[in-house]
Motif scaffolding. Structure first.
Motif, PDB file in Angstrom:
ATOM      1  N   LYS A  92       0.921  -1.263   0.034  1.00  6.31           N
ATOM      2  CA  LYS A  92      -0.276  -0.235  -0.145  1.00  6.31           C
ATOM      3  C   LYS A  92       0.604   1.158   0.072  1.00  6.31           C
ATOM      4  O   LYS A  92       0.476   2.609  -1.022  1.00  6.31           O
ATOM      5  N   THR A  93       1.905   1.154   0.801  1.00  3.31           N
ATOM      6  CA  THR A  93       2.967   2.087   1.119  1.00  3.31           C
ATOM      7  C   THR A  93       3.661   2.982  -0.528  1.00  3.31           C
ATOM      8  O   THR A  93       3.942   3.505  -0.903  1.00  3.31           O
ATOM      9  N   LEU A  94       4.075   1.887  -1.569  1.00  2.00           N
ATOM     10  CA  LEU A  94       5.098   1.732  -2.416  1.00  2.00           C
ATOM     11  C   LEU A  94       3.904   1.792  -3.264  1.00  2.00           C
ATOM     12  O   LEU A  94       4.494   2.385  -4.402  1.00  2.00           O
ATOM     13  N   ASP A  95       2.641   2.057  -3.688  1.00  2.00           N
ATOM     14  CA  ASP A  95       1.900   2.436  -4.246  1.00  2.00           C
ATOM     15  C   ASP A  95       1.271   3.948  -4.482  1.00  2.00           C
ATOM     16  O   ASP A  95       0.712   4.680  -5.282  1.00  2.00           O
ATOM     17  N   LEU A  96       1.833   4.472  -3.834  1.00  2.00           N
ATOM     18  CA  LEU A  96       1.415   5.796  -3.183  1.00  2.00           C
ATOM     19  C   LEU A  96       2.185   6.867  -4.108  1.00  2.00           C
ATOM     20  O   LEU A  96       3.911   6.232  -4.779  1.00  2.00           O
ATOM     21  N   ALA A  97       1.492   7.190  -4.311  1.00  2.52           N
ATOM     22  CA  ALA A  97       2.867   8.267  -6.148  1.00  2.52           C
ATOM     23  C   ALA A  97       3.820   9.606  -5.071  1.00  2.52           C
ATOM     24  O   ALA A  97       5.126   9.813  -5.771  1.00  2.52           O
ATOM     25  N   GLU A  98       3.268   9.498  -3.833  1.00  2.00           N
ATOM     26  CA  GLU A  98       4.307  11.248  -3.341  1.00  2.00           C
ATOM     27  C   GLU A  98       5.798  10.275  -2.770  1.00  2.00           C
ATOM     28  O   GLU A  98       6.839  10.510  -2.786  1.00  2.00           O
ATOM     29  N   VAL A  99       5.344   8.624  -2.216  1.00  2.00           N
ATOM     30  CA  VAL A  99       6.896   7.390  -2.316  1.00  2.00           C
ATOM     31  C   VAL A  99       7.215   7.308  -3.167  1.00  2.00           C
ATOM     32  O   VAL A  99       8.643   7.383  -3.372  1.00  2.00           O
ATOM     33  N   LYS A 100       6.361   7.055  -4.688  1.00  4.70           N
ATOM     34  CA  LYS A 100       7.227   6.731  -5.608  1.00  4.70           C
ATOM     35  C   LYS A 100       8.076   7.671  -6.318  1.00  4.70           C
ATOM     36  O   LYS A 100       9.456   8.139  -7.064  1.00  4.70           O
ATOM     37  N   ASP A 101       7.595   8.910  -5.557  1.00  5.07           N
ATOM     38  CA  ASP A 101       8.662  10.507  -5.895  1.00  5.07           C
ATOM     39  C   ASP A 101       9.932  10.441  -5.503  1.00  5.07           C
ATOM     40  O   ASP A 101      10.891  11.255  -5.666  1.00  5.07           O
ATOM     41  N   GLY A 102       9.588  10.247  -3.984  1.00  4.55           N
ATOM     42  CA  GLY A 102      10.485  10.357  -2.824  1.00  4.55           C
ATOM     43  C   GLY A 102      11.680   9.953  -3.440  1.00  4.55           C
ATOM     44  O   GLY A 102      13.175   9.989  -3.188  1.00  4.55           O
ATOM     45  N   LEU A 103      11.295   8.454  -3.333  1.00  8.23           N
ATOM     46  CA  LEU A 103      12.313   7.333  -4.004  1.00  8.23           C
ATOM     47  C   LEU A 103      13.202   7.572  -5.127  1.00  8.23           C
ATOM     48  O   LEU A 103      14.409   7.902  -5.464  1.00  8.23           O
ATOM     49  N   ALA A 104      12.351   8.106  -6.211  1.00  8.21           N
ATOM     50  CA  ALA A 104      12.820   8.503  -7.182  1.00  8.21           C
ATOM     51  C   ALA A 104      14.142   9.512  -7.135  1.00  8.21           C
ATOM     52  O   ALA A 104      15.657   9.663  -8.121  1.00  8.21           O
ATOM     53  N   LYS A 105      14.397  10.620  -6.858  1.00  8.20           N
ATOM     54  CA  LYS A 105      15.053  11.916  -5.846  1.00  8.20           C
ATOM     55  C   LYS A 105      16.521  10.994  -5.487  1.00  8.20           C
ATOM     56  O   LYS A 105      17.429  11.589  -5.966  1.00  8.20           O
ATOM     57  N   GLN A 106      15.695   9.591  -5.104  1.00  6.86           N
ATOM     58  CA  GLN A 106      16.981   9.037  -4.446  1.00  6.86           C
ATOM     59  C   GLN A 106      18.238   8.254  -5.437  1.00  6.86           C
ATOM     60  O   GLN A 106      18.648   7.516  -5.490  1.00  6.86           O
ATOM     61  N   GLY A 107      17.461   8.557  -6.814  1.00  8.05           N
ATOM     62  CA  GLY A 107      17.719   7.730  -7.517  1.00  8.05           C
ATOM     63  C   GLY A 107      17.538   6.034  -7.835  1.00  8.05           C
ATOM     64  O   GLY A 107      18.152   4.922  -8.616  1.00  8.05           O
ATOM     65  N   ALA A 108      16.204   5.636  -7.506  1.00 10.43           N
ATOM     66  CA  ALA A 108      15.366   4.850  -7.181  1.00 10.43           C
ATOM     67  C   ALA A 108      13.957   4.892  -7.479  1.00 10.43           C
ATOM     68  O   ALA A 108      13.409   5.297  -7.593  1.00 10.43           O
ATOM     69  N   GLU A 109      14.110   3.085  -8.147  1.00 11.44           N
ATOM     70  CA  GLU A 109      12.936   2.955  -8.317  1.00 11.44           C
ATOM     71  C   GLU A 109      12.093   1.828  -7.408  1.00 11.44           C
ATOM     72  O   GLU A 109      13.349   1.132  -6.406  1.00 11.44           O
ATOM     73  N   VAL A 110      10.639   1.619  -7.715  1.00  9.26           N
ATOM     74  CA  VAL A 110       9.923   0.675  -7.041  1.00  9.26           C
ATOM     75  C   VAL A 110      10.655  -0.369  -7.389  1.00  9.26           C
ATOM     76  O   VAL A 110      10.044  -1.099  -8.563  1.00  9.26           O
ATOM     77  N   PHE A 111      10.897  -1.151  -6.105  1.00  4.79           N
ATOM     78  CA  PHE A 111      11.068  -2.808  -6.250  1.00  4.79           C
ATOM     79  C   PHE A 111      10.097  -3.610  -5.480  1.00  4.79           C
ATOM     80  O   PHE A 111      10.597  -3.751  -4.491  1.00  4.79           O
ATOM     81  N   THR A 112       8.984  -4.063  -5.908  1.00 10.49           N
ATOM     82  CA  THR A 112       8.447  -5.484  -4.705  1.00 10.49           C
ATOM     83  C   THR A 112       7.297  -6.127  -5.332  1.00 10.49           C
ATOM     84  O   THR A 112       8.279  -7.233  -6.578  1.00 10.49           O
ATOM     85  N   GLY A 113       6.931  -7.292  -4.224  1.00 12.05           N
ATOM     86  CA  GLY A 113       6.774  -8.419  -4.748  1.00 12.05           C
ATOM     87  C   GLY A 113       7.013  -9.005  -3.671  1.00 12.05           C
ATOM     88  O   GLY A 113       6.461  -8.835  -2.362  1.00 12.05           O
ATOM     89  N   SER A 114       6.244 -10.536  -3.330  1.00  8.80           N
ATOM     90  CA  SER A 114       5.791 -11.133  -1.994  1.00  8.80           C
ATOM     91  C   SER A 114       7.181 -11.659  -1.566  1.00  8.80           C
ATOM     92  O   SER A 114       7.969 -11.329  -1.613  1.00  8.80           O
ATOM     93  N   PRO A 115       6.540 -11.785   0.285  1.00 12.53           N
ATOM     94  CA  PRO A 115       7.790 -12.160   0.928  1.00 12.53           C
ATOM     95  C   PRO A 115       8.242 -13.150   0.263  1.00 12.53           C
ATOM     96  O   PRO A 115      10.103 -13.361   0.775  1.00 12.53           O
ATOM     97  N   GLU A 116       7.928 -14.385  -0.346  1.00 11.43           N
ATOM     98  CA  GLU A 116       8.436 -15.421  -0.721  1.00 11.43           C
ATOM     99  C   GLU A 116       9.225 -15.405  -2.360  1.00 11.43           C
ATOM    100  O   GLU A 116      10.339 -15.071  -2.556  1.00 11.43           O
TER     101      GLU A 116
END
Length: 320
Positions: free
Chosen positions: A271-295
Motif C-alpha cells: 500500500k505504501t509503495l503504491d503512493l505517488a509521493e513515495v514513488k517520487d521520493g524514491l525517484a529523487k534518490q535515484g531509485a525505482e520501486v521494486f516490490t514482490g511477495s515475501p517469497e
C-alpha cells in the motif's frame, strides 16, 4: 492423554499467534537502519517508514545502527524479539556483502531472517572520463583489452558495491583493469573526473549532474532493462547479456516473527509503495520501486547471495 495435550498446546499457541496478529500493531514499530544518517539507504528508509506507519495505523520510527559495513545494525535486528515490533532495512551491502567478507559468516540473509518484501532498486551507472576515446560499452571493452596496462578502474573501496560490480563486468566481458580503491564513492568518482582513473560503476544519483555538464560520460547502466529514470543510457546487458548488478533495499524481520504479522506488514508495504509521493521520493534518490511477495524477496536474496559469492571469489577477496 499426551496426544490430547499436544493438540491442546498447539491450539493454544495458534490462538495466541492469531490474537497477536489481530492486535498488531498496538504500539510503535522500530525500523533498524544499519547505515549512517543521511546516507541513501537511510533517506529511502525514512521515505518508506513515514507512510508505512500510516498504513499500519502506528508510527514507524527509524533507529540508525551503523558501523562495520552494516553488520552491527543487522545483528541487532537479528537478535531482537520476533514480534513484529523490530524491522531491519536490508540492502545488498549490509545483508549480503558485509557478512560474506567475515569469518565466520555472522548471519545468512535467507535463513536467519523473515522476509517482508523489497521496496527499491538503485541502478549503478558505468561512467568514464570524457577524454577516454570510448562512447559505448563495447568500445570501452575493446579499448581496455588493447590497453590493459594503462586503463584502471576506480572503486569506493575493497569489497564495495562499485568494486564487485566492476569485477563482475570485467569477468563477463573478458578483460582486466587495475582496481584502484578509494575511501568512499565520492572520492572514487572525483578520481575519474580528474583523469586519475578511467572508469567505474557508481549509484546514479551521485553522477547524473556530472554527466549532464559533460564532466563524465555515461556508457551504460546496471539494470537488465531500460529505465525511464535514466533516459537513453542503455543497459550494460545490451552488450553483455545477463549483466545485472544494482543496489536494492527491502524489509526483513527477526526469524520466527509470526507469518500473520509478516503478511500484515507486507500488505502495508504494498500500500505504501503504491503512493505517488513515495514513488517520487524514491525517484529523487535515484531509485525505482521494486516490490514482490515475501517469497519473491526470499528467492531474490538467495540468488543475489549466490551471485555475490561468485563475484567475491572472482575478486580474490579473503574473508577476515
Amino acid at each position: 492423554m499426551k496426544r490430547v495435550l499436544r493438540v491442546f498446546v498447539f491450539a493454544a499457541a495458534s490462538a495466541s499467534v492469531f490474537a497477536l496478529a489481530q492486535d498488531y500493531p498496538s504500539r510503535a514499530v522500530r525500523l533498524l537502519v544499519p547505515n549512517a544518517p543521511g546516507s541513501s539507504i537511510d533517506t529511502m528508509s525514512r521515505i518508506v517508514a513515514a507512510k508505512l506507519g500510516d498504513a499500519l495505523g502506528q508510527s514507524v520510527f527509524v533507529e540508525n545502527r551503523d558501523g562495520a559495513g552494516g553488520l552491527i545494525g543487522v545483528e541487532a535486528g537479528k537478535n531482537a524479539k520476533p514480534d513484529g515490533y523490530t524491522l531491519i532495512c536490508a540492502s545488498n551491502g549490509s545483508m549480503i556483502i558485509a557478512p560474506l567478507l567475515k569469518k565466520p559468516v555472522p548471519y545468512d540473509a535467507v535463513a536467519d531472517f523473515a522476509q517482508v518484501g523489497s521496496f527499491a532498486v538503485t541502478p549503478n551507472v558505468l561512467i568514464v572520463n570524457p577524454d577516454l576515446p570510448v562512447k559505448s560499452v563495447k568500445e570501452l571493452i575493446d579499448y581496455a583489452k588493447a590497453n590493459a596496462a594503462k586503463v584502471n578502474m576506480a572503486t569506493a573501496g575493497v569489497g564495495s558495491q562499485s568494486h564487485l560490480s566492476g569485477v563482475l563486468f570485467m569477468a563477463m566481458a573478458g578483460f582486466d583493469s587495475l582496481a584502484v580503491p578509494h575511501k568512499g564513492g565520492g572520492p572514487s568518482v572525483n578520481s575519474v573526473i580528474a583523469g586519475q582513473t578511467h572508469w567505474t560503476f557508481t549509484p546514479a544519483p551521485a553522477v547524473m549532474s556530472f554527466i549532464k555538464n559533460g564532466r563524465l560520460r555515461a556508457l551504460g547502466q546496471s539494470l537488465p532493462r531500460r529505465s525511464a529514470m535514466l533516459g537513453d543510457i542503455p543497459p550494460v546487458a545490451d552488450t553483455i547479456p545477463g549483466y545485472d548488478y544494482s543496489g536494492w533495499a527491502g524489509l526483513v524481520a527477526p526469524k520466527g516473527t509470526p507469518q500473520p504479522v509478516i503478511d500484515k506488514l507486507h500488505a502495508a508495504l504494498v500500500k505504501t509503495l503504491d503512493l505517488a509521493e513515495v514513488k517520487d521520493g524514491l525517484a529523487k534518490q535515484g531509485a525505482e520501486v521494486f516490490t514482490g511477495s515475501p517469497e519473491d524477496f526470499r528467492k531474490f536474496l538467495a540468488q543475489d547471495q549466490g551471485n555475490t559469492v561468485k563475484v567475491i571469489k572472482a575478486a580474490k577477496l579473503q574473508a577476515e
